[in-house]
Every structure is written in C-alpha cells, then in structure tokens.
Scaffold this active site. Structure first.
Site, PDB file in Angstrom:
ATOM      1  N   ARG A 178      31.125  28.319  43.845  1.00 51.87           N
ATOM      2  CA  ARG A 178      31.716  28.265  45.001  1.00 51.87           C
ATOM      3  C   ARG A 178      31.397  29.421  45.892  1.00 51.87           C
ATOM      4  NH1 ARG A 178      38.151  29.744  45.858  1.00 51.87           N
ATOM      5  NH2 ARG A 178      38.296  28.790  48.008  1.00 51.87           N
ATOM      6  N   PHE A 183      33.211  36.055  52.688  1.00 52.46           N
ATOM      7  CA  PHE A 183      34.312  35.941  51.848  1.00 52.46           C
ATOM      8  C   PHE A 183      33.920  36.198  50.399  1.00 52.46           C
ATOM      9  CE2 PHE A 183      38.083  33.504  49.785  1.00 52.46           C
ATOM     10  CZ  PHE A 183      38.506  34.686  49.271  1.00 52.46           C
ATOM     11  N   GLN A 186      32.222  32.690  43.614  1.00 53.49           N
ATOM     12  CA  GLN A 186      32.987  32.490  42.421  1.00 53.49           C
ATOM     13  C   GLN A 186      32.235  31.868  41.376  1.00 53.49           C
ATOM     14  OE1 GLN A 186      36.824  30.896  43.339  1.00 53.49           O
ATOM     15  NE2 GLN A 186      37.312  30.069  41.292  1.00 53.49           N
ATOM     16  N   ASN A 225      42.228  33.219  39.679  1.00 53.85           N
ATOM     17  CA  ASN A 225      43.190  32.499  38.958  1.00 53.85           C
ATOM     18  C   ASN A 225      43.978  31.425  39.806  1.00 53.85           C
ATOM     19  OD1 ASN A 225      45.158  33.604  40.898  1.00 53.85           O
ATOM     20  ND2 ASN A 225      44.986  35.657  40.012  1.00 53.85           N
ATOM     21  N   PHE A 236      35.291  36.476  40.740  1.00 59.12           N
ATOM     22  CA  PHE A 236      34.417  36.447  42.015  1.00 59.12           C
ATOM     23  C   PHE A 236      33.871  37.607  42.545  1.00 59.12           C
ATOM     24  CE2 PHE A 236      38.896  36.983  43.084  1.00 59.12           C
ATOM     25  CZ  PHE A 236      39.153  37.590  43.912  1.00 59.12           C
ATOM     26  N   LEU A 245      44.273  39.783  49.035  1.00 57.36           N
ATOM     27  CA  LEU A 245      44.034  39.593  47.737  1.00 57.36           C
ATOM     28  C   LEU A 245      44.500  40.652  46.856  1.00 57.36           C
ATOM     29  CD1 LEU A 245      40.591  37.828  47.318  1.00 57.36           C
ATOM     30  CD2 LEU A 245      42.658  36.649  47.942  1.00 57.36           C
ATOM     31  N   HIS A 249      45.048  39.247  42.681  1.00 56.47           N
ATOM     32  CA  HIS A 249      44.002  39.294  41.724  1.00 56.47           C
ATOM     33  C   HIS A 249      43.516  40.643  41.070  1.00 56.47           C
ATOM     34  CE1 HIS A 249      43.011  34.910  42.988  1.00 56.47           C
ATOM     35  NE2 HIS A 249      43.751  35.437  44.070  1.00 56.47           N
TER      36      HIS A 249
END
Length: 291
Positions: A178, A183, A186, A225, A236, A245, A249
């Site tokens: 991903r 951003f 991942q 997660n 990530f 976040l 995370h």
C-alpha cells in the site's frame, strides 16, 4: 533537592527490568527532568519495588506526562501515573518492615501482567535495521531505521526478529502492498501480501506498548493495526506528519538514512488505487546494521 508544587510524579506498575535510564528516556519527551528515582527492593540487590518518581523542571510538564502516560504500557505492563504526594519520595524503614510510602499502598494491581520475553536481544542497546527495496524485481536502494528499543522494546524486538528472519519467518521477499503519496507506505504482510495477513513473533497479535513517540515527521516507523491491541507484523513509514494517528498507532523508529529511497517509493504510489502502485515494490533484503 526538595520538589515543589506538582513537579514530582509517581509512576507505579513498573516491570522489574525497567531501570532509571529507561524511565528517563520515556519521560524526557514531556520536558526537562531534574531527577529519576527507583526505590530499591531490600529483598533483592538488583531490583526496585515496582514504582518510581520523576521530577520535572516545570509543573506543566509533569501534568502533560500524567495525561499521556497514565494507563500507557511500558515493557508490557500498564502504568499508573499521578502527582506524587508531598514528601512521598522520602522513604523510611520500620525495623525489618517494608519501605513505607507516605501512608499510601505502593502496590497497586497491574492492569496487565508482564509478557515481555526476558531474553529480548535488543534490551537497552541502540539498534538500527536496514530494508532494501526492489522495484519490479530490481534492487533499487536501502534505507536505515533507528529503532527505539529504549522506549518500545517489545515492539522493536518483534520488528528486529522479522527483519533477521530468525524465527523462521519474516519480511524478506514480501511486498510494500500500500502506497499513498503524501501519507505513507505500508508493508509487512508476508503471509497474504494484501494487508489482511502477517503475524508477530508473539502470536498473531500483541498489545499496544505505549504511544510516547509521535507521527511528527516524514520517515516515522509505526505499527499498522486494525484497532486497539491488534499489532502483528504490518508496519508503515510516513511520507509526512500524521498527528491524527498519535495515540492510535505505536511509533517505534525513524528512517535515519535513505529518505531519498523513501521518496522514490512514494513516487510509485497511486492515490486513487493505493494497492496498485506503478511498479511492484518488494523487500528484497533486510536485517540489522552492524556497527
């Protein structure tokens, strides 16, 4: 030095392996520290009593530490953090009795029991990991990541072991599945390759260790997660700040070399189809940097 106001905090529920250096590293995030104290256990020559004190220069820093660290986890144990009572750092003995803590019971029931491996290879030692990426099967460059085992040792040990493959499984050969420009990227799903798989060295999932470190810069390494306490192997790396976040995370490292490679991966991303990058990006090699 006698603390004044509310600059001294009481930290309870500490794992026996936590030392003053660990405690300092966790709480220095919130402001300048005057002193850290771990009252020794008289029944053991190298153990503390499960609680400690941290004195800050500023009262507001102590308050911020309490707000962020109460009910956080350290070394797999949930902490109870509050302002210390006046004079509570003054410990005394009554004959052969245990140390008295200001008429207050210093043994509070831990929310979770210790589950950290006593033989964690990373405990207390600075460590860097490397990841080499391939684009469509062609090696393209390596990044190096500083792992914060001084703050999140259990999370770091999971990542370290998956980098080396010493448990018989790990990241090598798996995809960066991903990529979202602006951003993050991942990776870490070495069982299914699509973001629905992977596993930790502790079992399928393990709990959030703490949220001390923040997503406050590009290149931060954090656990992916599916909700609270659902960490596995997926991780990530941020392309930019991601403060929304924080507290959700677990951040456990930062890219310290190879951000140009990170930007190359970012350029292969597709915002409309994050799971379909312009080229397939894989982890062709990974491990620990020899110092």
């Amino acid at each position: 030095m006698e603390p004044t106001g509310k600059r001294m905090i009481f930290v309870n529920g500490l794992d026996p392996e936590v030392d003053e250096q660990n405690l300092h590293a966790v709480f220095i995030t919130f402001g300048e520290i005057v002193q850290v104290m771990l009252p020794p256990d008289p029944s053991s020559s190298n153990r503390h009593r499960g609680f400690g004190f941290v004195e800050f220069e500023e009262e507001e820093d102590a308050t911020e530490a309490i707000k962020n660290m109460h009910n956080a986890e350290l070394f797999g144990r949930t902490l109870a953090v509050r302002h210390a009572r006046p004079g509570s750092n003054q410990l005394g003995m009554q004959g052969n009795q245990a140390v008295i803590f200001n008429q207050d019971s210093w043994i509070e029931k831990n929310v979770t029991s210790r589950s950290t491996d006593n033989n964690m290879a990373t405990a207390g030692k600075p460590i860097k990991a490397f990841i080499e990426f391939a684009f469509d099967g062609q090696p393209h460059g390596q990044i190096q990541i500083e792992l914060r085992n001084d703050i999140v040792p259990r999370t770091v040990e999971n990542f370290r072991s998956l980098c080396t493959g010493e448990k018989g499984f790990g990241f090598k050969g798996s995809k960066v599945h991903r990529i979202i420009p602006g951003f993050m990227m991942q990776a870490g799903d070495f069982t299914k390759g699509n973001g629905t798989g992977g596993k930790s060295i502790y079992g399928e999932k393990f709990k959030d260790e703490n949220f001390v470190l923040k997503h406050d810069a590009p290149g931060m390494l954090s656990m992916a997660n599916s909700g609270p306490d659902s960490n596995g192997s997926q991780f990530f790396i941020t392309f930019d700040k991601a403060p929304w976040l924080d507290g959700k995370h677990v951040v456990f490292g930062k890219v310290v070399r190879g951000m140009d490679i990170v930007r190359m991966v970012e350029a292969l991303g597709n915002s409309d189809e994050p799971l379909n990058p312009k080229k397939q990006v894989t982890i062709c090699d990974c491990g620990i940097v020899s110092e």
